[in-house]
Design a protein around this motif. Structure first.
Motif, PDB file in Angstrom:
ATOM      1  N   LYS A   8       0.831  -1.212   0.000  1.00 28.76           N
ATOM      2  CA  LYS A   8       0.000   0.000   0.000  1.00 28.76           C
ATOM      3  C   LYS A   8       0.864   1.260   0.000  1.00 28.76           C
ATOM      4  O   LYS A   8       0.560   2.238  -0.688  1.00 28.76           O
ATOM      5  CB  LYS A   8      -0.922  -0.002   1.217  1.00 28.76           C
ATOM      6  CG  LYS A   8      -2.047  -1.035   1.129  1.00 28.76           C
ATOM      7  CD  LYS A   8      -2.921  -0.991   2.365  1.00 28.76           C
ATOM      8  CE  LYS A   8      -4.059  -2.020   2.266  1.00 28.76           C
ATOM      9  NZ  LYS A   8      -4.898  -2.021   3.488  1.00 28.76           N
ATOM     10  N   SER A   9       1.965   1.219   0.766  1.00 32.14           N
ATOM     11  CA  SER A   9       2.873   2.366   0.797  1.00 32.14           C
ATOM     12  C   SER A   9       3.491   2.599  -0.582  1.00 32.14           C
ATOM     13  O   SER A   9       3.578   3.734  -1.060  1.00 32.14           O
ATOM     14  CB  SER A   9       3.992   2.133   1.825  1.00 32.14           C
ATOM     15  OG  SER A   9       3.451   1.994   3.116  1.00 32.14           O
ATOM     16  N   THR A 114      21.994   5.969  -3.774  1.00 30.09           N
ATOM     17  CA  THR A 114      22.683   4.779  -4.271  1.00 30.09           C
ATOM     18  C   THR A 114      24.117   4.692  -3.765  1.00 30.09           C
ATOM     19  O   THR A 114      24.554   3.655  -3.275  1.00 30.09           O
ATOM     20  CB  THR A 114      22.693   4.763  -5.804  1.00 30.09           C
ATOM     21  OG1 THR A 114      23.267   5.990  -6.296  1.00 30.09           O
ATOM     22  CG2 THR A 114      21.279   4.608  -6.357  1.00 30.09           C
ATOM     23  N   LEU A 115      24.856   5.783  -3.885  1.00 28.65           N
ATOM     24  CA  LEU A 115      26.256   5.788  -3.462  1.00 28.65           C
ATOM     25  C   LEU A 115      26.453   6.427  -2.097  1.00 28.65           C
ATOM     26  O   LEU A 115      27.410   6.124  -1.391  1.00 28.65           O
ATOM     27  CB  LEU A 115      27.123   6.511  -4.504  1.00 28.65           C
ATOM     28  CG  LEU A 115      27.049   5.964  -5.935  1.00 28.65           C
ATOM     29  CD1 LEU A 115      27.977   6.767  -6.851  1.00 28.65           C
ATOM     30  CD2 LEU A 115      27.407   4.490  -5.988  1.00 28.65           C
ATOM     31  N   GLY A 116      25.556   7.336  -1.721  1.00 28.47           N
ATOM     32  CA  GLY A 116      25.676   8.005  -0.427  1.00 28.47           C
ATOM     33  C   GLY A 116      25.824   9.507  -0.587  1.00 28.47           C
ATOM     34  O   GLY A 116      26.448   9.986  -1.539  1.00 28.47           O
ATOM     35  N   VAL A 216      14.079   5.215  -8.507  1.00 27.46           N
ATOM     36  CA  VAL A 216      14.022   6.432  -7.685  1.00 27.46           C
ATOM     37  C   VAL A 216      13.886   7.670  -8.557  1.00 27.46           C
ATOM     38  O   VAL A 216      13.211   8.639  -8.203  1.00 27.46           O
ATOM     39  CB  VAL A 216      15.273   6.531  -6.782  1.00 27.46           C
ATOM     40  CG1 VAL A 216      15.320   7.878  -6.058  1.00 27.46           C
ATOM     41  CG2 VAL A 216      15.282   5.404  -5.762  1.00 27.46           C
ATOM     42  N   GLY A 217      14.516   7.660  -9.732  1.00 26.05           N
ATOM     43  CA  GLY A 217      14.505   8.820 -10.619  1.00 26.05           C
ATOM     44  C   GLY A 217      13.128   9.210 -11.110  1.00 26.05           C
ATOM     45  O   GLY A 217      12.922  10.350 -11.542  1.00 26.05           O
ATOM     46  N   VAL A 227      11.108   6.026  -1.187  1.00 27.16           N
ATOM     47  CA  VAL A 227      11.217   5.006  -2.227  1.00 27.16           C
ATOM     48  C   VAL A 227      12.512   4.223  -2.047  1.00 27.16           C
ATOM     49  O   VAL A 227      12.530   2.991  -2.114  1.00 27.16           O
ATOM     50  CB  VAL A 227      11.172   5.648  -3.625  1.00 27.16           C
ATOM     51  CG1 VAL A 227      11.370   4.577  -4.707  1.00 27.16           C
ATOM     52  CG2 VAL A 227       9.859   6.381  -3.841  1.00 27.16           C
ATOM     53  N   ALA A 228      13.605   4.957  -1.811  1.00 30.05           N
ATOM     54  CA  ALA A 228      14.906   4.302  -1.623  1.00 30.05           C
ATOM     55  C   ALA A 228      14.883   3.375  -0.416  1.00 30.05           C
ATOM     56  O   ALA A 228      15.512   2.312  -0.430  1.00 30.05           O
ATOM     57  CB  ALA A 228      15.992   5.367  -1.462  1.00 30.05           C
ATOM     58  N   ARG A 229      14.149   3.760   0.620  1.00 30.26           N
ATOM     59  CA  ARG A 229      14.079   2.933   1.821  1.00 30.26           C
ATOM     60  C   ARG A 229      13.350   1.621   1.544  1.00 30.26           C
ATOM     61  O   ARG A 229      13.696   0.568   2.079  1.00 30.26           O
ATOM     62  CB  ARG A 229      13.360   3.705   2.930  1.00 30.26           C
ATOM     63  CG  ARG A 229      13.553   3.133   4.323  1.00 30.26           C
ATOM     64  CD  ARG A 229      12.958   4.065   5.359  1.00 30.26           C
ATOM     65  NE  ARG A 229      13.581   5.379   5.293  1.00 30.26           N
ATOM     66  CZ  ARG A 229      13.071   6.473   5.850  1.00 30.26           C
ATOM     67  NH1 ARG A 229      11.926   6.407   6.501  1.00 30.26           N
ATOM     68  NH2 ARG A 229      13.693   7.631   5.745  1.00 30.26           N
ATOM     69  N   ILE A 230      12.349   1.681   0.672  1.00 33.20           N
ATOM     70  CA  ILE A 230      11.618   0.467   0.303  1.00 33.20           C
ATOM     71  C   ILE A 230      12.506  -0.463  -0.519  1.00 33.20           C
ATOM     72  O   ILE A 230      12.538  -1.676  -0.312  1.00 33.20           O
ATOM     73  CB  ILE A 230      10.337   0.830  -0.480  1.00 33.20           C
ATOM     74  CG1 ILE A 230       9.346   1.550   0.447  1.00 33.20           C
ATOM     75  CG2 ILE A 230       9.694  -0.421  -1.081  1.00 33.20           C
ATOM     76  CD1 ILE A 230       8.125   2.092  -0.268  1.00 33.20           C
ATOM     77  N   ILE A 231      13.244   0.112  -1.469  1.00 31.14           N
ATOM     78  CA  ILE A 231      14.085  -0.696  -2.360  1.00 31.14           C
ATOM     79  C   ILE A 231      15.278  -1.279  -1.611  1.00 31.14           C
ATOM     80  O   ILE A 231      15.671  -2.431  -1.815  1.00 31.14           O
ATOM     81  CB  ILE A 231      14.575   0.163  -3.544  1.00 31.14           C
ATOM     82  CG1 ILE A 231      13.385   0.671  -4.353  1.00 31.14           C
ATOM     83  CG2 ILE A 231      15.522  -0.638  -4.438  1.00 31.14           C
ATOM     84  CD1 ILE A 231      13.761   1.671  -5.415  1.00 31.14           C
TER      85      ILE A 231
END
Length: 502
Positions: A8-9, A114-116, A216-217, A227-231
């Motif tokens: 759902k998120s 991705t890299l920080g 993410v883009g 989004v990044a946290r989910i992936i």
């Protein structure tokens, strides 16, 4: 229940992202010629077509507006494309605070996720590539050839050959394994560069970055962290590699801090250079491992894809094997496995360059993002926040530049041009120009291309001297376009056999 909540998120984020994306595509549109049906829905149809094969789309519009600027619609907005040397050179010379390479890379790679964030804020890998990595390149040649010779029997196992002595391997997998080992011989040295678990993480990381950055883009800045946290985060990737690097990095840091130790005696490799220039708050195994991952991505991702194409061309063009082999044999016999020997291999260099003229890494190059409104000398106006690229794949097959056979493979095209020009123009693989844009052009051209080219030339020469190579009977590798990216045929196989003649 937990999975249902995550779904759902993700669905909510996608819906919000889509709305913002639609608004974004309406917001910034330069007043330049384009292609395809006009109107909002028409541009969407063209954008969807470009997600399948952007090169084909570019070819159509390039023929109409060659020498000018035009634009193409993409799902994430409009992109301005430059199609003439004057405009390319003008963008190359534009101030970085007006037309930014760093902002474009951040958009493409989604660096903070991705890299920080620290990599985006302080790209030490660029300083290293332009500094000690390139300056000390000749001294690495013994290590490079040693690792290549150690890697080849592993990736081309002799115990799996058929009755005629041929061993079948996947082209891309073979390429990335050799490139990974050789790069990390210079990055971290033996024995870590030969550790399968470590190399597996490094190889998988390059794939993870590309997948994550693409997903993410599509989302607005506000939603990207979620989004990044989910992936999956770069911290998770760093912790994985830290299992292999922690002890080595701790020893290096302790040696550096020891009063009775001269750090100048430390190995001349990437880890040493990172420790030399990293800020004090990054002198710990976690931060240095994250830096190592970022350099690994920049070097391995492009080099392995390029070399996959090179190997497929070599196997598919057997008429080039004998002259290339003869050149490499002479050069190595006279100068050993040195920089001088590889410089003499002009046909080998030309073969690699020609393969990249016809394949390369994608349809565009030199991507930039405008920080301010900018007007080119021909009157082309580009508003702030616009992404600009060069139509590289179309330029690379332009008959006015490369002749009537521009769409055909001529492995010695550039070595022949070098002879005709009597050395007045440098046609080497690493030389950039408005006509050859694999590595970009100008001050932001890929700083690691000198190392990448050396590794590829030495690997190809070593293969020629030790193996016969061909494609399976009746097989032709596929040309795979995915949007603006040209990727190697991952299912393509190569056949290798140890040479029978001395």
């Amino acid at each position: 229940m937990l999975c249902d909540g995550w779904f759902k998120s993700a669905l909510l984020l996608f819906a919000v992202g889509t709305v913002v994306l639609l608004a974004k595509r309406r917001a910034v549109r330069p007043n330049l010629p384009t292609i395809g049906p006009q109107g909002y829905l028409g541009s969407w149809r063209t954008a969807l077509r470009g997600t399948i094969n952007q090169h084909e789309l570019l070819q159509e519009v390039y023929k109409q507006y060659k020498g000018r600027a035009f634009m193409i619609p993409q799902l994430t907005g409009w992109r301005v494309m430059l199609a003439g040397p004057e405009l390319i050179n003008e963008m190359k010379n534009a101030p970085s605070n007006v037309i930014s390479s760093e902002d474009a890379i951040r958009d493409i790679v989604q660096t903070p996720y991705t890299l920080g964030e620290e990599i985006a804020a302080l790209p030490l890998h660029v300083d290293i590539a332009r500094g000690p990595l390139t300056k000390n390149l000749a001294s690495f040649f013994p290590h490079i050839i040693d690792e290549i010779e150690a890697a080849l029997p592993v990736v081309i196992p002799d115990n799996e050959k058929d009755d005629e002595g041929w061993t079948s391997v996947l082209a891309f997998e073979t390429s990335i394994q050799i490139i990974a080992r050789t790069l990390h011989r210079i990055f971290v040295g033996v024995p870590l560069c030969r550790e399968p678990g470590y190399l597996g993480i490094m190889i998988d990381f390059t794939k993870w970055v590309m997948i994550t950055s693409t997903i993410v883009g599509f989302f607005p800045e506000l939603l990207k962290p979620y989004v990044a946290r989910i992936i999956g985060t770069s911290r998770r990737q760093t912790n994985a590699v830290l299992r292999y690097t922690r002890e080595m990095l701790r020893e290096r840091l302790e040696s550096r801090d020891a009063k009775d130790h001269k750090f100048e005696e430390a190995p001349d490799d990437l880890v040493t250079w990172l420790i030399d220039i990293a800020p004090e708050n990054e002198l710990n195994p976690f931060s240095l491992s994250r830096r190592l991952l970022s350099v690994n991505f920049g070097a391995m991702h492009t080099t392995s894809m390029i070399f996959s194409h090179v190997l497929l061309f070599l196997a598919g063009k057997p008429e080039y094997i004998a002259p290339l082999r003869a050149e490499a044999e002479t050069a190595v016999a006279e100068a050993g496995w040195t920089k001088e020997a590889m410089t003499r291999c002009v046909k080998l260099d030309s073969f690699i360059k020609e393969s990249q003229r016809l394949t390369g890494l994608g349809s565009s190059s030199m991507t930039r993002r405008t920080r301010e409104d900018y007007t080119f000398s021909d009157g082309t106006f580009v508003p702030a926040g616009t992404t600009i690229s060069v139509a590289a794949s179309s330029i690379h097959v332009d008959p006015s530049i490369y002749g009537e056979n521009a769409h055909e493979f001529d492995g010695f095209r550039f070595s022949a041009r070098a002879e005709t020009d009597s050395g007045k123009i440098n046609h080497s693989f690493i030389t950039t120009s408005p006509e050859f844009l694999l590595f970009g052009h100008g001050k932001h051209a890929c700083p690691g291309r000198y190392l990448a080219a050396s590794i590829m030339k030495m690997t190809l020469a070593s293969i020629l001297l030790n193996y016969d190579v061909k494609l399976p009977e009746g097989y032709q590798p596929r040309v795979i376009w995915l949007g603006g990216n040209l990727i190697p045929d991952m299912s393509a196989k190569l056949l290798f056999r140890k040479r029978n003649d001395p």
